[in-house]
Design a protein around this motif. Sequence first.
Motif, short mmCIF file in Angstrom:
data_model
loop_
_atom_site.label_atom_id
_atom_site.label_comp_id
_atom_site.label_asym_id
_atom_site.label_seq_id
_atom_site.Cartn_x
_atom_site.Cartn_y
_atom_site.Cartn_z
N TYR A 163 10.92 15.09 -0.71
CA TYR A 163 12.00 15.89 -1.28
C TYR A 163 11.64 17.36 -1.08
CZ TYR A 163 14.39 11.93 -3.28
OH TYR A 163 15.08 10.76 -3.43
N ASP B 120 12.93 21.62 0.05
CA ASP B 120 13.95 22.66 0.20
C ASP B 120 14.21 22.81 1.71
OD1 ASP B 120 15.56 24.83 0.15
OD2 ASP B 120 13.98 26.27 -0.37
N LEU C 182 17.11 19.33 -3.55
CA LEU C 182 15.98 18.94 -2.71
C LEU C 182 16.41 17.74 -1.87
CD1 LEU C 182 13.09 19.20 -5.32
CD2 LEU C 182 13.76 20.87 -3.58
N SER D 298 19.14 12.89 -1.97
CA SER D 298 18.71 14.19 -2.49
C SER D 298 18.53 14.11 -3.99
CB SER D 298 19.74 15.26 -2.15
OG SER D 298 20.91 15.05 -2.91
N GLU E 14 16.79 19.97 -8.17
CA GLU E 14 15.49 20.55 -8.41
C GLU E 14 15.25 20.68 -9.91
OE1 GLU E 14 12.90 24.20 -6.55
OE2 GLU E 14 15.03 24.03 -6.16
#
Lengths: 450, 117
Positions: free
Chosen positions: A299, A301, A334, A443, A446
């Motif tokens: 996961y 950015d 993420l 995803s 965060e």
Amino acid sequence: MIETYHFLDSDFQQESSRELTLLSIISQSYFQPFSLEDNLVLILTALTSGSGVGFNRAMYLRRDGNRLRGEAWLGPRSPEEARSVWEVLSTPGIGYVEIIEHNRALLRANEDSLTRRIRKLSFTSSDEPDLLPAATARHKEIALVRDAAHEPQVDPRFLETIGVDEFLCLPLLARDEVVGVFVLDNAFTHNPIQPRDVKLAAVCSLLAANYIHTTNLYHRLVESEKMAAMGEVAMFITHQIRNPLVTIGGFTDQLLEEGCEEGKRRRNLSIIRDEVRRLEDIVFKVGHFLKVSLKEPVYADVQPALEAAAREGEAGAQAKGILFQAKLEKDSPLVFCDPSTLGEVARNLIDNAIEATPAGGKVTLHAHRGKDARTFVLSVHDTGKGISAVDREKLFRPFFTTKEKGMGLGLPFIKRVMDTCGGLVEVRSREGQGTHFLLSFPSQEERRPS
Amino acid sequence: MKRILLVEDEKPLALLYEEELREEGYDVTAVHDSETALAKLKTEEFDLLVTDIRMPGRNGIDLITQVMGLRKAIPIIINSAYQSYKDDFMTWAADAYVVKSSSLAELKAKIKELLER
């Protein structure tokens, strides 16, 4: 005379529950992947477990053309093992899952004794005289053998291997085709085989035969698909490699001619060098595709990777006179993918879109949250020439390409990436109007330190 | 001098064929795609057409179909890296099928044979 049965009759209940149990064990194999080895355990378990058909041992002989080959044999190897195994299996609380696990281990252990012994055996059904077990496959008939030692119709090699006087041979019939034979016995309890055991085993064998048949068909299909893909690879290599080779060979011949002037000599050598580089590039790319191991998804950015891909796309589009638009959602979640891999995927799609789009067209990169909170969508849309329905089918096959200089490895790479991270690829395209690639990645939002 | 129209998308290869066939005493025009080839055929006279099959845009088989539509009695030689197009019956319309090879002997022989027919 009329016979009456009562639903509450204990015998009747016992029978029907045995049948149901059997059916449920065997039908499990239909929910498993097409691995005959694994599912054979299920089937052989149904034949040998006390609440199934309850034989001591079950043997599967696979049909291979007009031969019958020993494939697997499930059961204890000695009376001592039988006692200890049955003790374990009759412990209260032991369910089917445990029994199947146990049998799986047993079948593996039998690799060095029971199964290995029958793997050496092979019978030809066209042999004269007609001997069991091959005769079972030939006549498609169930044969219950008692007093085998005095039965001339039993193959002596088989009798020596099985070592019991009473056994049951069941043909495995699927759509009138024999896929093999089951041989069942009670080597340790010596219980005589009853007519109802035969009936239950017959029901079981019908289901098993159908399963084996389906699995065989599946494997044949996979095999022929592999062959078709291989054919495409061969076609690709023929074309990609033959052209540079012809060029190199032809210009070399010119060099070898007498009186080749200096200017021509230099030109030919530079063409040859270019073609050699092209061949090297092909070899490198194929090797890269075949060998490259993908980075583990995490996961992460992915914003910086996407922004970099967008910048490159912008430059490429501008050079070709195409409008490029990037809509990247700020504060993205993420995404479950290695960021540099995702960047490569995005660049790949953007490059394809630019290549397919004529000057004056438009390419759009869009990255945003999916409809549910757990997906992230990367989409690349172009107003290019589109993909025909025929080509769309082959899009993800390695070495399939409609491009002049393409290798046909870009989209297969993307497919591999998406498979690795558990994502999905969707392609929408209309010829002459454009193409839209949508990739959905897993995803998560965060968790910000509070 | 006999005029040959050569269709080959790979430029170095086209150059090789052009030079080699010129050496044999032919007047060679090399083009890199079917569309240009068709335009040339409509406006100029050629004695022979040599074409590749797998090319970007319209492929060689398309070109052969179009040439047949022009009703010009021009012999056609297919010069392809692939053997497999021989199975496509449209390639049977061509007078010869030569698989690309670094030795141009077969191609030269076929050209000579067809032009002398």
